[in-house]
Design a protein around this motif. Structure first.
Motif, PDB file in Angstrom:
ATOM      1  N   ALA A   1     -35.367  -4.174  37.894  1.00 18.51           N
ATOM      2  CA  ALA A   1     -34.228  -3.400  38.369  1.00 18.51           C
ATOM      3  C   ALA A   1     -34.244  -1.947  37.923  1.00 18.51           C
ATOM      4  CB  ALA A   1     -32.944  -4.054  37.878  1.00 18.51           C
ATOM      5  N   LEU A   2     -34.808  -1.672  36.776  1.00 15.39           N
ATOM      6  CA  LEU A   2     -34.539  -0.389  36.137  1.00 15.39           C
ATOM      7  C   LEU A   2     -35.752   0.476  35.795  1.00 15.39           C
ATOM      8  CD1 LEU A   2     -31.958  -1.936  33.649  1.00 15.39           C
ATOM      9  CD2 LEU A   2     -31.487  -0.915  35.880  1.00 15.39           C
ATOM     10  N   PRO A   3     -36.918   0.308  36.415  1.00 11.37           N
ATOM     11  CA  PRO A   3     -38.067   1.099  35.954  1.00 11.37           C
ATOM     12  C   PRO A   3     -37.869   2.606  36.094  1.00 11.37           C
ATOM     13  CG  PRO A   3     -38.630  -0.047  37.985  1.00 11.37           C
ATOM     14  CD  PRO A   3     -37.295  -0.568  37.518  1.00 11.37           C
TER      15      PRO A   3
ATOM     16  N   ALA B   1     -22.269  -4.843  31.334  1.00  7.93           N
ATOM     17  CA  ALA B   1     -23.083  -3.652  31.593  1.00  7.93           C
ATOM     18  C   ALA B   1     -24.435  -4.035  32.192  1.00  7.93           C
ATOM     19  CB  ALA B   1     -23.286  -2.871  30.300  1.00  7.93           C
ATOM     20  N   ARG B   2     -25.063  -5.075  31.672  1.00  6.88           N
ATOM     21  CA  ARG B   2     -26.364  -5.515  32.181  1.00  6.88           C
ATOM     22  C   ARG B   2     -26.269  -5.846  33.666  1.00  6.88           C
ATOM     23  NH1 ARG B   2     -28.691  -9.767  33.734  1.00  6.88           N
ATOM     24  NH2 ARG B   2     -26.958 -11.124  33.206  1.00  6.88           N
ATOM     25  N   GLU B   3     -25.237  -6.566  34.035  1.00  8.63           N
ATOM     26  CA  GLU B   3     -25.061  -6.940  35.439  1.00  8.63           C
ATOM     27  C   GLU B   3     -24.852  -5.714  36.321  1.00  8.63           C
ATOM     28  OE1 GLU B   3     -21.792  -9.680  35.318  1.00  8.63           O
ATOM     29  OE2 GLU B   3     -23.007 -11.282  34.413  1.00  8.63           O
ATOM     30  N   LEU B   4     -24.017  -4.800  35.876  1.00 12.05           N
ATOM     31  CA  LEU B   4     -23.758  -3.592  36.664  1.00 12.05           C
ATOM     32  C   LEU B   4     -24.987  -2.684  36.738  1.00 12.05           C
ATOM     33  CD1 LEU B   4     -20.120  -2.790  35.475  1.00 12.05           C
ATOM     34  CD2 LEU B   4     -20.827  -3.426  37.790  1.00 12.05           C
ATOM     35  N   PHE B   5     -25.682  -2.521  35.613  1.00 12.31           N
ATOM     36  CA  PHE B   5     -26.897  -1.698  35.625  1.00 12.31           C
ATOM     37  C   PHE B   5     -27.935  -2.299  36.567  1.00 12.31           C
ATOM     38  CE2 PHE B   5     -25.886  -0.262  31.032  1.00 12.31           C
ATOM     39  CZ  PHE B   5     -25.215   0.866  31.473  1.00 12.31           C
ATOM     40  N   ASN B   6     -28.097  -3.615  36.537  1.00 10.09           N
ATOM     41  CA  ASN B   6     -29.045  -4.266  37.434  1.00 10.09           C
ATOM     42  C   ASN B   6     -28.688  -3.999  38.893  1.00 10.09           C
ATOM     43  OD1 ASN B   6     -30.798  -5.370  35.608  1.00 10.09           O
ATOM     44  ND2 ASN B   6     -30.129  -7.468  35.866  1.00 10.09           N
ATOM     45  N   ARG B   7     -27.421  -4.046  39.196  1.00  7.75           N
ATOM     46  CA  ARG B   7     -26.981  -3.887  40.586  1.00  7.75           C
ATOM     47  C   ARG B   7     -27.093  -2.437  41.055  1.00  7.75           C
ATOM     48  NH1 ARG B   7     -25.021  -6.606  44.482  1.00  7.75           N
ATOM     49  NH2 ARG B   7     -24.695  -8.527  43.346  1.00  7.75           N
ATOM     50  N   ARG B   8     -26.707  -1.474  40.165  1.00  6.05           N
ATOM     51  CA  ARG B   8     -26.594  -0.101  40.657  1.00  6.05           C
ATOM     52  C   ARG B   8     -27.354   0.952  39.861  1.00  6.05           C
ATOM     53  NH1 ARG B   8     -20.820  -0.660  40.563  1.00  6.05           N
ATOM     54  NH2 ARG B   8     -20.671   1.507  39.968  1.00  6.05           N
ATOM     55  N   GLY B   9     -27.960   0.584  38.747  1.00  8.02           N
ATOM     56  CA  GLY B   9     -28.696   1.566  37.951  1.00  8.02           C
ATOM     57  C   GLY B   9     -27.810   2.276  36.939  1.00  8.02           C
TER      58      GLY B   9
ATOM     59  N   GLU C   1     -27.831  -9.496  40.005  1.00  6.06           N
ATOM     60  CA  GLU C   1     -27.197  -9.151  38.732  1.00  6.06           C
ATOM     61  C   GLU C   1     -27.903  -9.787  37.537  1.00  6.06           C
ATOM     62  OE1 GLU C   1     -23.035 -10.045  39.055  1.00  6.06           O
ATOM     63  OE2 GLU C   1     -22.661  -8.262  40.263  1.00  6.06           O
ATOM     64  N   GLY C   2     -28.631 -10.864  37.759  1.00  9.70           N
ATOM     65  CA  GLY C   2     -29.247 -11.572  36.641  1.00  9.70           C
ATOM     66  C   GLY C   2     -30.736 -11.343  36.490  1.00  9.70           C
ATOM     67  N   HIS C   3     -31.307 -10.519  37.353  1.00  5.69           N
ATOM     68  CA  HIS C   3     -32.761 -10.381  37.247  1.00  5.69           C
ATOM     69  C   HIS C   3     -33.185  -9.482  36.092  1.00  5.69           C
ATOM     70  CE1 HIS C   3     -32.324  -7.137  40.544  1.00  5.69           C
ATOM     71  NE2 HIS C   3     -32.371  -6.548  39.387  1.00  5.69           N
TER      72      HIS C   3
ATOM     73  N   LEU D   1     -25.738   1.532  24.840  1.00  5.85           N
ATOM     74  CA  LEU D   1     -25.385   0.288  25.525  1.00  5.85           C
ATOM     75  C   LEU D   1     -26.493  -0.130  26.488  1.00  5.85           C
ATOM     76  CD1 LEU D   1     -23.519  -1.988  26.511  1.00  5.85           C
ATOM     77  CD2 LEU D   1     -22.363  -0.293  27.943  1.00  5.85           C
ATOM     78  N   TYR D   2     -27.039   0.820  27.193  1.00  2.00           N
ATOM     79  CA  TYR D   2     -28.114   0.557  28.155  1.00  2.00           C
ATOM     80  C   TYR D   2     -29.327  -0.063  27.450  1.00  2.00           C
ATOM     81  CZ  TYR D   2     -31.137   1.673  32.180  1.00  2.00           C
ATOM     82  OH  TYR D   2     -31.976   1.614  33.249  1.00  2.00           O
ATOM     83  N   ALA D   3     -29.716   0.498  26.318  1.00  4.21           N
ATOM     84  CA  ALA D   3     -30.853  -0.037  25.552  1.00  4.21           C
ATOM     85  C   ALA D   3     -30.579  -1.470  25.115  1.00  4.21           C
ATOM     86  CB  ALA D   3     -31.139   0.850  24.344  1.00  4.21           C
ATOM     87  N   GLU D   4     -29.353  -1.740  24.683  1.00  6.87           N
ATOM     88  CA  GLU D   4     -29.007  -3.098  24.258  1.00  6.87           C
ATOM     89  C   GLU D   4     -28.995  -4.062  25.439  1.00  6.87           C
ATOM     90  OE1 GLU D   4     -25.632  -5.396  21.641  1.00  6.87           O
ATOM     91  OE2 GLU D   4     -26.185  -3.337  21.111  1.00  6.87           O
ATOM     92  N   ALA D   5     -28.547  -3.580  26.595  1.00  2.57           N
ATOM     93  CA  ALA D   5     -28.531  -4.419  27.801  1.00  2.57           C
ATOM     94  C   ALA D   5     -29.959  -4.788  28.216  1.00  2.57           C
ATOM     95  CB  ALA D   5     -27.809  -3.701  28.934  1.00  2.57           C
ATOM     96  N   VAL D   6     -30.891  -3.854  28.087  1.00  2.00           N
ATOM     97  CA  VAL D   6     -32.302  -4.132  28.383  1.00  2.00           C
ATOM     98  C   VAL D   6     -32.845  -5.161  27.393  1.00  2.00           C
ATOM     99  CG1 VAL D   6     -34.640  -3.138  28.398  1.00  2.00           C
ATOM    100  CG2 VAL D   6     -32.760  -1.918  29.530  1.00  2.00           C
ATOM    101  N   SER D   7     -32.549  -4.955  26.123  1.00  5.58           N
ATOM    102  CA  SER D   7     -33.037  -5.864  25.077  1.00  5.58           C
ATOM    103  C   SER D   7     -32.494  -7.276  25.217  1.00  5.58           C
ATOM    104  CB  SER D   7     -32.662  -5.325  23.691  1.00  5.58           C
ATOM    105  OG  SER D   7     -33.264  -4.089  23.460  1.00  5.58           O
ATOM    106  N   LEU D   8     -31.311  -7.410  25.783  1.00  4.36           N
ATOM    107  CA  LEU D   8     -30.675  -8.714  25.957  1.00  4.36           C
ATOM    108  C   LEU D   8     -31.573  -9.685  26.710  1.00  4.36           C
ATOM    109  CD1 LEU D   8     -27.932 -10.251  25.584  1.00  4.36           C
ATOM    110  CD2 LEU D   8     -27.311  -9.381  27.835  1.00  4.36           C
TER     111      LEU D   8
END
Length: 197
Positions: free
Chosen positions: A112-114, A19-27, A105-107, A57-64
């Motif tokens: 990526a998500l402001p 999810a983190r990788e996908l959110f970084n790429r596409r929001g 994907e790793g940034h 899931l999004y919150a956990e991906a940010v916290s990761l």
């Protein structure tokens, strides 16, 4: 036969990383639960065994990202959090590195998500704030409190400079100008933390 707690935890970690990788790429809005689960090699039904909603899931991906070690992901980047006297310099150099800029994907989710975080619910905003505070605290920990400036204030300012510099570098259409932005932000951030040179 039911899955072990260890298996469940590993599955959850795999979902969060995908999810983190996908959110970084596409929001947040452009990524579906189905896509996340497919990337993790799982079915959609399994999602609800781990999360109540996509926002959780999004919150956990940010916290990761608070446990992210850039030296394990980006070639040529050195990062040793046990070296407190150089932690600020290491963070600036890793954060404002060319490797970080190129790793979509790793940034860091701060880059990526402001806009997503600003529109998200309280759980995501809390995770985002904690990430900002953690970065600022680490940057401030190695600063001298010169000229009456508070180290926390300088840590927050350098955090804003690092994140803002990378956001701009990621969004411009000219690679040479992006590199100029990244290098200018890096030089000033190092100067502000007292690690110029």
């Amino acid at each position: 036969m039911p899955f072990t707690a260890e298996h469940k935890q590993k599955t959850r970690q795999r979902i969060v990383e995908c999810a983190r990788e996908l959110f970084n790429r596409r929001g947040f809005n452009d990524v579906s639960i189905d896509e996340i689960m497919q990337r993790a090699g799982l079915t959609r039904g399994g999602f609800y065994n781990h999360f109540k909603a996509k926002e959780e899931l999004y919150a956990e991906a940010v916290s990761l990202y608070m446990h992210f070690d850039p030296s394990q992901h980006w070639e040529g980047v050195r990062f040793d959090p046990t070296c407190s006297e150089t932690i600020g310099r290491q963070m600036v150099e890793a954060y404002l590195s060319a490797a970080h800029l190129q790793d979509v994907e790793g940034h860091c989710p701060l880059i990526a998500l402001p806009a997503d975080a600003a529109r998200a619910g309280p759980g995501v905003q809390r995770a985002y704030r904690c990430l900002v505070e953690n970065m600022a605290q680490l940057l401030a920990s190695g600063m001298d409190d010169e000229e009456g400036c508070k180290a926390r204030d300088r840590g927050l300012a350098v955090t804003a400079l690092c994140v803002g510099g990378m956001v701009l570098a990621r969004t411009v259409d000219d690679p040479a100008f992006a590199e100029e932005l990244r290098c200018a932000a890096r030089a000033l951030a190092l100067e502000l933390i007292g690690a110029a040179g």
